[in-house]
Design a protein around this motif. Structure first.
Motif, PDB file in Angstrom:
ATOM      1  N   LEU A  62       0.825  -1.207   0.000  1.00 39.64           N
ATOM      2  CA  LEU A  62       0.000   0.000   0.000  1.00 39.64           C
ATOM      3  C   LEU A  62       0.862   1.262   0.000  1.00 39.64           C
ATOM      4  CD1 LEU A  62      -2.819  -1.054   2.512  1.00 39.64           C
ATOM      5  CD2 LEU A  62      -2.771  -1.254   0.012  1.00 39.64           C
ATOM      6  N   ARG A  63       1.976   1.247   0.758  1.00 36.08           N
ATOM      7  CA  ARG A  63       2.856   2.416   0.778  1.00 36.08           C
ATOM      8  C   ARG A  63       3.528   2.620  -0.570  1.00 36.08           C
ATOM      9  NH1 ARG A  63       5.192   5.719   4.556  1.00 36.08           N
ATOM     10  NH2 ARG A  63       3.177   5.358   5.566  1.00 36.08           N
ATOM     11  N   LEU A  64       3.920   1.519  -1.229  1.00 39.33           N
ATOM     12  CA  LEU A  64       4.550   1.654  -2.534  1.00 39.33           C
ATOM     13  C   LEU A  64       3.572   2.251  -3.544  1.00 39.33           C
ATOM     14  CD1 LEU A  64       7.107   1.137  -4.172  1.00 39.33           C
ATOM     15  CD2 LEU A  64       6.220  -1.138  -4.724  1.00 39.33           C
ATOM     16  N   VAL A  65       2.301   1.863  -3.445  1.00 36.91           N
ATOM     17  CA  VAL A  65       1.282   2.466  -4.316  1.00 36.91           C
ATOM     18  C   VAL A  65       1.224   3.973  -4.094  1.00 36.91           C
ATOM     19  CG1 VAL A  65      -1.196   2.633  -4.735  1.00 36.91           C
ATOM     20  CG2 VAL A  65      -0.114   0.387  -4.570  1.00 36.91           C
ATOM     21  N   GLU A  66       1.269   4.406  -2.832  1.00 32.04           N
ATOM     22  CA  GLU A  66       1.219   5.839  -2.512  1.00 32.04           C
ATOM     23  C   GLU A  66       2.414   6.593  -3.083  1.00 32.04           C
ATOM     24  OE1 GLU A  66       1.043   6.138   1.685  1.00 32.04           O
ATOM     25  OE2 GLU A  66      -0.988   5.286   1.856  1.00 32.04           O
ATOM     26  N   LEU A  67       3.562   5.923  -3.181  1.00 29.71           N
ATOM     27  CA  LEU A  67       4.789   6.580  -3.626  1.00 29.71           C
ATOM     28  C   LEU A  67       4.899   6.695  -5.141  1.00 29.71           C
ATOM     29  CD1 LEU A  67       7.309   4.862  -1.178  1.00 29.71           C
ATOM     30  CD2 LEU A  67       6.469   7.230  -1.070  1.00 29.71           C
ATOM     31  N   GLN A  68       4.004   6.040  -5.877  1.00 27.03           N
ATOM     32  CA  GLN A  68       4.076   6.102  -7.341  1.00 27.03           C
ATOM     33  C   GLN A  68       3.894   7.544  -7.831  1.00 27.03           C
ATOM     34  OE1 GLN A  68       4.939   3.153  -9.181  1.00 27.03           O
ATOM     35  NE2 GLN A  68       5.315   2.806  -7.001  1.00 27.03           N
ATOM     36  N   GLY A  69       4.736   7.934  -8.780  1.00 29.68           N
ATOM     37  CA  GLY A  69       4.648   9.268  -9.342  1.00 29.68           C
ATOM     38  C   GLY A  69       5.388  10.330  -8.556  1.00 29.68           C
ATOM     39  N   ARG A  70       5.908   9.987  -7.383  1.00 32.10           N
ATOM     40  CA  ARG A  70       6.670  10.950  -6.592  1.00 32.10           C
ATOM     41  C   ARG A  70       8.159  10.837  -6.913  1.00 32.10           C
ATOM     42  NH1 ARG A  70       4.108  10.494  -0.479  1.00 32.10           N
ATOM     43  NH2 ARG A  70       1.883  10.520  -1.078  1.00 32.10           N
ATOM     44  N   ASP A  71       8.919  11.822  -6.457  1.00 27.29           N
ATOM     45  CA  ASP A  71      10.363  11.767  -6.627  1.00 27.29           C
ATOM     46  C   ASP A  71      10.923  10.557  -5.884  1.00 27.29           C
ATOM     47  OD1 ASP A  71      10.292  14.085  -8.104  1.00 27.29           O
ATOM     48  OD2 ASP A  71      10.763  15.393  -6.402  1.00 27.29           O
ATOM     49  N   ILE A  72      11.929   9.937  -6.475  1.00 28.55           N
ATOM     50  CA  ILE A  72      12.562   8.789  -5.839  1.00 28.55           C
ATOM     51  C   ILE A  72      13.470   9.273  -4.715  1.00 28.55           C
ATOM     52  CG2 ILE A  72      14.175   6.869  -6.199  1.00 28.55           C
ATOM     53  CD1 ILE A  72      13.094   6.683  -9.050  1.00 28.55           C
ATOM     54  N   THR A  73      13.325   8.663  -3.556  1.00 24.63           N
ATOM     55  CA  THR A  73      14.103   9.026  -2.371  1.00 24.63           C
ATOM     56  C   THR A  73      14.721   7.775  -1.767  1.00 24.63           C
ATOM     57  OG1 THR A  73      12.219   8.732  -0.887  1.00 24.63           O
ATOM     58  CG2 THR A  73      12.487  10.922  -1.894  1.00 24.63           C
ATOM     59  N   ASP A  74      15.600   7.994  -0.778  1.00 27.22           N
ATOM     60  CA  ASP A  74      16.159   6.857  -0.056  1.00 27.22           C
ATOM     61  C   ASP A  74      15.047   6.053   0.615  1.00 27.22           C
ATOM     62  OD1 ASP A  74      18.726   7.478  -0.804  1.00 27.22           O
ATOM     63  OD2 ASP A  74      19.201   8.568   1.045  1.00 27.22           O
ATOM     64  N   PHE A  75      14.028   6.748   1.079  1.00 29.65           N
ATOM     65  CA  PHE A  75      12.914   6.058   1.738  1.00 29.65           C
ATOM     66  C   PHE A  75      12.196   5.132   0.765  1.00 29.65           C
ATOM     67  CE2 PHE A  75       8.337   5.913   2.744  1.00 29.65           C
ATOM     68  CZ  PHE A  75       8.403   5.258   3.967  1.00 29.65           C
ATOM     69  N   SER A  76      11.892   5.614  -0.449  1.00 35.61           N
ATOM     70  CA  SER A  76      11.185   4.769  -1.417  1.00 35.61           C
ATOM     71  C   SER A  76      12.045   3.574  -1.819  1.00 35.61           C
ATOM     72  CB  SER A  76      10.773   5.589  -2.644  1.00 35.61           C
ATOM     73  OG  SER A  76      11.888   6.154  -3.296  1.00 35.61           O
ATOM     74  N   ARG A  77      13.360   3.764  -1.896  1.00 30.60           N
ATOM     75  CA  ARG A  77      14.236   2.632  -2.201  1.00 30.60           C
ATOM     76  C   ARG A  77      14.211   1.602  -1.071  1.00 30.60           C
ATOM     77  NH1 ARG A  77      17.558   6.941  -4.255  1.00 30.60           N
ATOM     78  NH2 ARG A  77      17.788   6.780  -6.535  1.00 30.60           N
ATOM     79  N   ARG A  78      14.183   2.082   0.176  1.00 32.31           N
ATOM     80  CA  ARG A  78      14.151   1.163   1.314  1.00 32.31           C
ATOM     81  C   ARG A  78      12.831   0.396   1.365  1.00 32.31           C
ATOM     82  NH1 ARG A  78      16.766   5.503   3.976  1.00 32.31           N
ATOM     83  NH2 ARG A  78      14.814   6.155   4.952  1.00 32.31           N
ATOM     84  N   VAL A  79      11.740   1.058   0.991  1.00 38.64           N
ATOM     85  CA  VAL A  79      10.445   0.366   0.924  1.00 38.64           C
ATOM     86  C   VAL A  79      10.526  -0.784  -0.075  1.00 38.64           C
ATOM     87  CG1 VAL A  79       8.033   0.578   0.207  1.00 38.64           C
ATOM     88  CG2 VAL A  79       9.046   2.320   1.683  1.00 38.64           C
ATOM     89  N   CYS A  80      11.117  -0.531  -1.237  1.00 41.06           N
ATOM     90  CA  CYS A  80      11.259  -1.584  -2.253  1.00 41.06           C
ATOM     91  C   CYS A  80      12.111  -2.735  -1.728  1.00 41.06           C
ATOM     92  CB  CYS A  80      11.892  -1.009  -3.517  1.00 41.06           C
ATOM     93  SG  CYS A  80      10.867   0.190  -4.394  1.00 41.06           S
ATOM     94  N   GLU A  81      13.217  -2.419  -1.082  1.00 38.78           N
ATOM     95  CA  GLU A  81      14.109  -3.454  -0.574  1.00 38.78           C
ATOM     96  C   GLU A  81      13.408  -4.301   0.484  1.00 38.78           C
ATOM     97  OE1 GLU A  81      17.426  -1.261   0.839  1.00 38.78           O
ATOM     98  OE2 GLU A  81      18.177  -0.759  -1.174  1.00 38.78           O
ATOM     99  N   LEU A  82      12.710  -3.641   1.407  1.00 34.65           N
ATOM    100  CA  LEU A  82      12.042  -4.383   2.470  1.00 34.65           C
ATOM    101  C   LEU A  82      10.897  -5.226   1.920  1.00 34.65           C
ATOM    102  CD1 LEU A  82      11.843  -5.005   5.442  1.00 34.65           C
ATOM    103  CD2 LEU A  82      10.474  -2.932   5.768  1.00 34.65           C
TER     104      LEU A  82
END
Length: 257
Positions: free
Chosen positions: A109-129
């Motif tokens: 659900l969080r990854l869905v929310e991040l779609q279309g936003r700037d890529i950050t360290d946080f979004s990368r960590r969400v993908c990894e986890l």
């Protein structure tokens, strides 16, 4: 309707979300691996080797370039995660069922929310986890393997389309032009199941969309070839761990939020 797929991204994992949709797509394949998840409702995924029918506490993993067809059984809240091939290298090379833990659900659900936003360290960590949280389950009890032998495959497709059909083993063998012994041997070799076990599996999986749609247990039981609701409920609980009347109620509680 058809599904919209995500735009290319520098992230290893991307996502789409569509709510209150019904769809039935033709066979297709992706360069990326895919995790197919319905937050509510029931989705089935079919490949050359079998069909997976998954309730909201499960998802189906489809490796890169595996041809598959996806359809909903009634309106669903649909989520799909796409994993770049270079990030999916350590993940299974065959389709399988994934347990959607509370943490994995929230990451999706969080990854869905991040779609279309700037890529950050946080979004990368969400993908990894998210990739680390994928827990693969044995194929059963949510997979229905399909034989490759055309005679057996035609028979199985007929039975799958009419789960209530009464067809004893000797009659099934006769339909394929095999002796009883040859049929039993070939069927188990092709599917990994006895004919009786496969029929039970087909009936249980056919029951899931009907139960998710709110049909009475007795009606579902009779449509799936059982003589009584109690016989159906006993088989259902033995295979799936819950009574049919509780199955989706419990999942709905687990997936709330």
């Amino acid at each position: 309707m058809s599904l919209n797929y995500p735009a290319p991204s520098a992230l290893a994992v991307t996502a789409i979300a569509q709510d209150d949709v019904s769809f039935a797509g033709p066979p297709h394949r992706h360069q990326d691996a895919q995790l197919i998840y319905a937050r509510s409702g029931v989705v089935s995924v079919s490949t050359e080797s079998g069909t997976w029918i998954v309730p909201p506490n499960r998802a189906v993993w489809v490796p890169p370039m595996v041809e598959h067809a996806t359809r909903s059984h009634g309106p669903v809240e649909f989520r799909a995660i796409f994993v770049r091939p270079d990030a999916a290298g350590s993940l299974p090379g065959a389709c399988g069922v994934v347990e959607v833990s509370p943490l994995l659900r929230e990451l999706i659900l969080r990854l869905v929310e991040l779609q279309g936003r700037d890529i950050t360290d946080f979004s990368r960590r969400v993908c990894e986890l998210l990739l680390e949280e994928l827990t693969f389950l044995p194929a059963e009890p949510l997979n229905l393997p399909m034989p490759s032998d055309r005679r057996l495959r035609d028979l199985c497709q007929t039975l799958q389309s009419d789960p209530g059909m009464a067809l004893a083993l000797v009659d099934a063998a006769s339909r394929t032009g095999m002796s009883r012994r040859s049929f039993m041997r070939h069927f188990e070799h092709e599917t990994g199941m006895t004919y009786g076990r496969w029929r039970q599996q087909a009936r249980l999986l056919a029951a899931l969309p009907a139960l998710a749609g709110g049909q009475p247990v007795l009606s579902v039981a009779l449509d799936c070839g059982y003589q009584s609701a109690s016989a159906f409920a006993a088989t259902f609980k033995r295979s799936l761990g819950r009574r049919p009347s509780d199955y989706f109620n419990n999942n709905a509680k687990n997936t709330a939020g």
